[in-house]
Design an enzyme around this catalytic site. Structure first.
Site, PDB file in Angstrom:
ATOM      1  N   TYR A 163       0.880  -1.163  -0.053  1.00  0.00           N
ATOM      2  CA  TYR A 163       0.113   0.036  -0.076  1.00  0.00           C
ATOM      3  C   TYR A 163       0.841   1.396   0.124  1.00  0.00           C
ATOM      4  O   TYR A 163       0.512   2.076  -0.749  1.00  0.00           O
ATOM      5  CB  TYR A 163      -0.924  -0.081   1.229  1.00  0.00           C
ATOM      6  CG  TYR A 163      -1.929   0.995   1.152  1.00  0.00           C
ATOM      7  CD1 TYR A 163      -3.185   0.856   0.246  1.00  0.00           C
ATOM      8  CD2 TYR A 163      -1.772   2.138   1.947  1.00  0.00           C
ATOM      9  CE1 TYR A 163      -3.944   2.024   0.158  1.00  0.00           C
ATOM     10  CE2 TYR A 163      -2.881   3.122   2.224  1.00  0.00           C
ATOM     11  CZ  TYR A 163      -3.967   3.009   1.155  1.00  0.00           C
ATOM     12  OH  TYR A 163      -4.930   4.045   1.199  1.00  0.00           O
ATOM     13  N   LYS A 167       0.775   3.986  -2.982  1.00  0.00           N
ATOM     14  CA  LYS A 167       0.321   5.476  -2.943  1.00  0.00           C
ATOM     15  C   LYS A 167       1.370   6.549  -3.111  1.00  0.00           C
ATOM     16  O   LYS A 167       1.196   7.614  -3.667  1.00  0.00           O
ATOM     17  CB  LYS A 167      -0.286   5.548  -1.441  1.00  0.00           C
ATOM     18  CG  LYS A 167      -1.720   5.055  -1.295  1.00  0.00           C
ATOM     19  CD  LYS A 167      -2.621   5.254  -2.318  1.00  0.00           C
ATOM     20  CE  LYS A 167      -3.982   4.463  -2.166  1.00  0.00           C
ATOM     21  NZ  LYS A 167      -5.077   5.284  -3.273  1.00  0.00           N
ATOM     22  N   THR A 200     -14.194   4.552   6.362  1.00  0.00           N
ATOM     23  CA  THR A 200     -14.507   3.699   5.302  1.00  0.00           C
ATOM     24  C   THR A 200     -14.283   2.303   5.500  1.00  0.00           C
ATOM     25  O   THR A 200     -13.386   1.909   6.379  1.00  0.00           O
ATOM     26  CB  THR A 200     -13.948   4.540   3.891  1.00  0.00           C
ATOM     27  OG1 THR A 200     -12.401   3.949   3.977  1.00  0.00           O
ATOM     28  CG2 THR A 200     -14.046   5.946   3.826  1.00  0.00           C
ATOM     29  N   PRO A 201     -14.667   1.419   4.463  1.00  0.00           N
ATOM     30  CA  PRO A 201     -14.234  -0.022   4.577  1.00  0.00           C
ATOM     31  C   PRO A 201     -12.797  -0.455   4.784  1.00  0.00           C
ATOM     32  O   PRO A 201     -12.484  -1.449   5.235  1.00  0.00           O
ATOM     33  CB  PRO A 201     -15.113  -0.594   3.547  1.00  0.00           C
ATOM     34  CG  PRO A 201     -16.351   0.200   3.490  1.00  0.00           C
ATOM     35  CD  PRO A 201     -15.642   1.625   3.553  1.00  0.00           C
ATOM     36  N   GLN A 265       4.226  17.003  12.598  1.00  0.00           N
ATOM     37  CA  GLN A 265       4.888  16.729  13.832  1.00  0.00           C
ATOM     38  C   GLN A 265       6.314  16.450  13.578  1.00  0.00           C
ATOM     39  O   GLN A 265       6.766  15.968  12.544  1.00  0.00           O
ATOM     40  CB  GLN A 265       4.350  15.859  14.459  1.00  0.00           C
ATOM     41  CG  GLN A 265       2.947  15.859  15.033  1.00  0.00           C
ATOM     42  CD  GLN A 265       2.126  14.777  15.666  1.00  0.00           C
ATOM     43  OE1 GLN A 265       2.100  14.644  16.943  1.00  0.00           O
ATOM     44  NE2 GLN A 265       1.446  13.742  14.915  1.00  0.00           N
TER      45      GLN A 265
END
Length: 265
Positions: A163, A167, A200-201, A265
């Site tokens: 993932y 992305k 969301t799912p 941060q």
């Protein structure tokens, strides 16, 4: 149902949204329709896309069209864009929203089947969408591509390799498209949106890891978020409205972080 009046922020905009049947896509579709856009709603869940189109058309007649769409298939992209351009009368906004989370697993246990599936849905879909929509977007004169990436594309986390990589690819590919279009004078802007955890799912695996305790999962997920909450789909949808509108006409190649201050941060 009585037809409702609409805002004007997206008046005249003709937008295609992928992954429209789910949480983020559904919120985007409603907010964009409310602001005057005409919509092509696509999803591999064709029934879900059709249901959403019916909801929107009950509020704003003739504002939405639905299409079944496997975003990993080039032939599907060609068919859907041709149909959307015919139904909408052109295309001026592309929202590459379709995406999946994949397995939560460390590298030595990463299945290549899952790796390729995540890259196909999260990355290949964006490439194919930009490729096949570009001529129509350029013809619109003032057009916008909005690619939904993630905070996970900017900051890595253990067990999320597939993932994270997908992305991050969307993030940098967005900048490539933005520069290509700007240098060629196409009138097409391209920006990425980077949400943190949204209701969301896609959060289901984290809830499962917390033994099905949603409150416990959310408490764990918000530890690193200064605003101390999970995001709502509308938090992302309103950002997409802005990037699709002419209000953002001097913004391209940017990444907008919707993360409750996490990366500050």
């Amino acid at each position: 149902m009585t037809q409702q009046s609409r805002g004007a922020r997206l008046a005249g905009k003709k937008a295609l949204i992928t992954g429209a049947a789910g949480g983020l896509g559904r919120a985007m579709a409603h907010r964009m329709a409310e602001q005057g856009a005409t919509l092509a709603l696509t999803d591999i869940n064709e029934a879900g896309a059709a249901e959403l189109a019916a909801e929107i058309n009950a509020r704003f007649d003739g504002s939405a069209f639905a299409y079944g769409h496997d975003v990993t298939r080039e032939d599907d992209w060609q068919k859907v864009i041709a149909a959307a351009v015919a139904d909408l009368g052109g295309l001026s906004v592309l929202v590459n929203n379709a995406g999946i989370g994949g397995e939560l697993t460390f590298v030595e246990a990463q299945s290549m089947e899952d790796w390729h599936r995540v890259q196909a849905v999260n990355v290949d879909s964006v490439v194919l969408g930009c490729k096949h929509a570009m001529a129509h977007l350029a013809a619109a004169g003032e057009a916008s591509i909005v690619n939904i990436s993630s905070i996970a594309g900017l900051a890595a986390a253990p067990g999320m390799g597939a993932y994270n990589a997908s992305k991050a690819a969307v993030w940098l590919y967005t900048k490539t498209i933005a520069l290509e279009c700007a240098k060629a004078g196409k009138g097409v802007r391209c920006n990425s949106v980077h949400p943190v955890f949204i209701k969301t799912p896609i959060l289901d695996p984290f809830v499962a890891m917390a033994g099905g305790d949603e409150a416990k999962a959310h408490e764990r997920l918000t530890r690193g978020i200064p605003l101390k909450r999970i995001g709502e789909p509308d938090d992302v949808a309103w950002c997409v409205v802005y990037l699709a509108s002419d209000e953002s006409r001097f913004i391209t190649g940017a990444e907008i972080r919707i993360d409750g201050g996490m990366t500050a941060q």
